[in-house]
Design a protein around this motif. Structure first.
Motif, PDB file in Angstrom:
ATOM      1  N   GLY A 196       0.593  -1.322   0.132  1.00 52.06           N
ATOM      2  CA  GLY A 196       0.064  -0.145   0.538  1.00 52.06           C
ATOM      3  C   GLY A 196       0.831   1.081   0.292  1.00 52.06           C
ATOM      4  N   ASN A 197       1.892   0.830  -0.090  1.00 48.13           N
ATOM      5  CA  ASN A 197       2.842   2.336  -0.276  1.00 48.13           C
ATOM      6  C   ASN A 197       4.268   2.594  -1.272  1.00 48.13           C
ATOM      7  OD1 ASN A 197       4.943  -0.158   0.566  1.00 48.13           O
ATOM      8  ND2 ASN A 197       5.246   1.187   2.176  1.00 48.13           N
ATOM      9  N   VAL A 198       3.620   1.937  -2.574  1.00 43.10           N
ATOM     10  CA  VAL A 198       3.933   2.049  -3.713  1.00 43.10           C
ATOM     11  C   VAL A 198       4.525   3.231  -4.419  1.00 43.10           C
ATOM     12  CG1 VAL A 198       4.509   1.260  -6.172  1.00 43.10           C
ATOM     13  CG2 VAL A 198       3.449  -0.409  -4.696  1.00 43.10           C
ATOM     14  N   ASP A 199       6.144   3.418  -4.057  1.00 48.92           N
ATOM     15  CA  ASP A 199       6.526   4.662  -5.053  1.00 48.92           C
ATOM     16  C   ASP A 199       6.326   5.096  -6.276  1.00 48.92           C
ATOM     17  OD1 ASP A 199       7.297   7.438  -5.439  1.00 48.92           O
ATOM     18  OD2 ASP A 199       9.588   7.161  -3.926  1.00 48.92           O
ATOM     19  N   ASN A 200       5.229   5.608  -6.873  1.00 48.02           N
ATOM     20  CA  ASN A 200       5.268   6.051  -8.325  1.00 48.02           C
ATOM     21  C   ASN A 200       5.569   7.227  -8.821  1.00 48.02           C
ATOM     22  OD1 ASN A 200       4.963   2.874  -9.487  1.00 48.02           O
ATOM     23  ND2 ASN A 200       3.222   2.912  -8.718  1.00 48.02           N
ATOM     24  N   SER A 201       6.721   8.122  -7.697  1.00 48.65           N
ATOM     25  CA  SER A 201       6.775   9.493  -7.947  1.00 48.65           C
ATOM     26  C   SER A 201       7.614   9.533  -9.248  1.00 48.65           C
ATOM     27  CB  SER A 201       7.597   9.887  -6.942  1.00 48.65           C
ATOM     28  OG  SER A 201       8.179   9.682  -6.718  1.00 48.65           O
ATOM     29  N   ARG A 202       8.413   8.247  -9.679  1.00 51.26           N
ATOM     30  CA  ARG A 202       9.623   8.931 -10.906  1.00 51.26           C
ATOM     31  C   ARG A 202       8.827   9.003 -11.833  1.00 51.26           C
ATOM     32  NH1 ARG A 202      14.066   5.448 -11.265  1.00 51.26           N
ATOM     33  NH2 ARG A 202      14.455   6.413 -13.084  1.00 51.26           N
ATOM     34  N   VAL A 203       7.604   8.044 -11.983  1.00 48.29           N
ATOM     35  CA  VAL A 203       6.367   7.382 -13.371  1.00 48.29           C
ATOM     36  C   VAL A 203       5.272   9.160 -13.538  1.00 48.29           C
ATOM     37  CG1 VAL A 203       4.321   6.966 -13.974  1.00 48.29           C
ATOM     38  CG2 VAL A 203       6.147   4.869 -12.877  1.00 48.29           C
ATOM     39  N   LEU A 204       5.475   9.775 -12.397  1.00 47.55           N
ATOM     40  CA  LEU A 204       4.273  11.203 -12.176  1.00 47.55           C
ATOM     41  C   LEU A 204       5.531  11.929 -12.357  1.00 47.55           C
ATOM     42  CD1 LEU A 204       1.706  11.821 -10.850  1.00 47.55           C
ATOM     43  CD2 LEU A 204       2.593  12.803  -8.749  1.00 47.55           C
ATOM     44  N   ARG A 205       6.546  12.426 -12.379  1.00 43.83           N
ATOM     45  CA  ARG A 205       7.363  13.437 -12.539  1.00 43.83           C
ATOM     46  C   ARG A 205       7.581  13.582 -13.928  1.00 43.83           C
ATOM     47  NH1 ARG A 205      10.511  12.145  -8.252  1.00 43.83           N
ATOM     48  NH2 ARG A 205      12.076  11.061  -8.948  1.00 43.83           N
ATOM     49  N   LEU A 206       7.506  11.664 -14.611  1.00 48.73           N
ATOM     50  CA  LEU A 206       7.835  11.611 -16.089  1.00 48.73           C
ATOM     51  C   LEU A 206       6.328  11.943 -17.066  1.00 48.73           C
ATOM     52  CD1 LEU A 206       9.089  11.370 -18.370  1.00 48.73           C
ATOM     53  CD2 LEU A 206       8.801   9.062 -18.014  1.00 48.73           C
ATOM     54  N   LEU A 207       5.517  12.132 -16.104  1.00 51.31           N
ATOM     55  CA  LEU A 207       4.317  12.492 -17.110  1.00 51.31           C
ATOM     56  C   LEU A 207       3.742  14.097 -17.227  1.00 51.31           C
ATOM     57  CD1 LEU A 207       1.873   9.313 -15.078  1.00 51.31           C
ATOM     58  CD2 LEU A 207       2.598   9.981 -17.723  1.00 51.31           C
ATOM     59  N   ARG A 208       4.451  14.703 -15.748  1.00 51.21           N
ATOM     60  CA  ARG A 208       4.449  16.259 -15.997  1.00 51.21           C
ATOM     61  C   ARG A 208       5.199  16.636 -16.663  1.00 51.21           C
ATOM     62  NH1 ARG A 208       2.203  15.894  -8.971  1.00 51.21           N
ATOM     63  NH2 ARG A 208       0.425  15.581  -9.640  1.00 51.21           N
ATOM     64  N   ASP A 209       5.913  15.667 -17.014  1.00 51.92           N
ATOM     65  CA  ASP A 209       7.434  16.934 -17.944  1.00 51.92           C
ATOM     66  C   ASP A 209       6.116  17.804 -19.094  1.00 51.92           C
ATOM     67  OD1 ASP A 209       9.468  16.804 -20.451  1.00 51.92           O
ATOM     68  OD2 ASP A 209      10.617  16.682 -18.849  1.00 51.92           O
TER      69      ASP A 209
END
Length: 355
Positions: free
Chosen positions: A180-193
């Protein structure tokens, strides 16, 4: 069922509903089930879910929920439903509650303009959907690319290879314990590029262009959008994703994949492929997928055989219908695309991930 009263699902029902879901469906070990319920049914950018609860006295004994979803097909943006959660208290099973609540939700969905509903039933519920008149395209056809043939064969043996690869794609965690604590922040940052945001916008516009029925882009798939991609992949705390972006001149490609361990092998499910029409775009998809596989040290890749980038599938071997089972119920008869067979779909693995 004279003692059973059915009411619209309300937010104040959440605690009782989540407890019922633990008892009847997910089990006690599912991580942060309240958060998962809210992410799925309230945070969904396509809109809050349709739902019903059944009460016996003061106790909620059943819940039925359909997610709001958007598909593109035939040059149209289509509002559809996605049947996801159905839980019945053990004492109320085998009394027709599943059928009664499922059919009861179709009327308000139709009244709000939804044109169809689809879902990924398990082996137990499939017969029930077929009995109620759902069409059955079957299991999602897949293609596989093996990056490390020797390691893969040694690990699982040739006779078990096709059972492991793609088997049960998108069915939960594939044998892994969910977190319940997977960190997908790298994906989120790429999507906001900004470059990725522009690509997503161009790809969305291409989905909505009225084109020939012979074109792949005419067929059904989830409607692309910035909010949807961020919600599905960047803000998902239960499944781990990886993503990469490639560009060359005006052409660009975004590839997102989900990682799983299967039989000691690293499987990379290509859940989302975003590009614009053209040979360069397809070539960049292939390059991005290869790069993502290297970065994640994947032993093999799995992709939908229905996807709209056929030129990017060179080297991928068809393994037949080994993905999730899909059923469909039409709510409107004027669609120009037939969703009852796979010929009407251009969906990827991400379109049918189990929610």
């Amino acid at each position: 069922m004279a003692d059973l009263e059915i009411h619209p699902l309300q937010r104040q029902d959440e605690a009782d509903v989540v407890e019922l879901m633990r008892l009847a469906l997910y089990g006690r070990d599912f991580p942060d089930l309240p958060g998962y319920w809210r992410w799925k049914h309230y945070d969904n950018p396509f809109g809050e879910s349709f739902g019903l609860v059944a009460r016996a006295g003061d106790q909620i004994v059943a819940v039925r929920a359909f997610m709001n979803w958007h598909l593109c097909g035939g040059g149209r943006l289509l509002r559809v439903g996605r049947a996801v959660d159905m839980a019945v208290h053990p004492e109320w099973r085998r009394r027709g509650v599943f059928e009664r609540m499922t059919l009861a939700l179709l009327e308000p969905m139709t009244a709000e303009g939804l044109v169809l509903t689809f879902n990924t039933p398990n082996a137990m519920s499939l017969a029930g959907y077929l009995k109620m008149g759902w069409a059955h395209p079957g299991r999602l056809p897949l293609r596989v690319k093996i990056r490390r043939p020797l390691r893969t064969t040694v690990r699982v043996g040739r006779t078990l290879l096709t059972r492991v690869i793609g088997g049960g794609v998108s069915q939960g965690g594939g044998g892994q314990a969910l977190q319940g604590n997977v960190d997908n922040s790298r994906v989120l940052r790429l999507l906001r590029d900004p470059a990725v945001v522009e690509l997503v916008q161009r790809a969305r516009e291409a989905q909505l262009v009225a084109i020939s029925p012979r074109s792949t882009a005419f067929r059904l798939r989830t409607a692309l959008g910035q909010e949807y991609l961020e919600w599905h992949y960047g803000k998902n705390r239960w499944y781990p994703y990886a993503a990469t972006y490639e560009a060359q001149g005006p052409a660009a490609a975004l590839v997102i994949g989900r990682l799983r361990q299967r039989a000691g092998l690293v499987e990379l499910l290509l859940t989302e492929v975003v590009t614009c029409p053209g040979r360069r775009g397809r070539a960049l998809v292939a390059r991005a997928a290869a790069r993502l596989a290297r970065e994640t040290r994947a032993d093999y890749l799995v992709t939908s055989a229905l996807g709209g980038t056929p030129g990017a599938l060179r080297g991928y071997i068809p393994v037949g219908r080994r993905g999730v089972d899909v059923t469909v119920r039409l709510l409107e008869s004027t669609l120009t695309v037939d969703p009852s067979t796979w010929a009407g779909w251009a969906a990827g693995i991400g379109d049918f991930e189990l929610f």
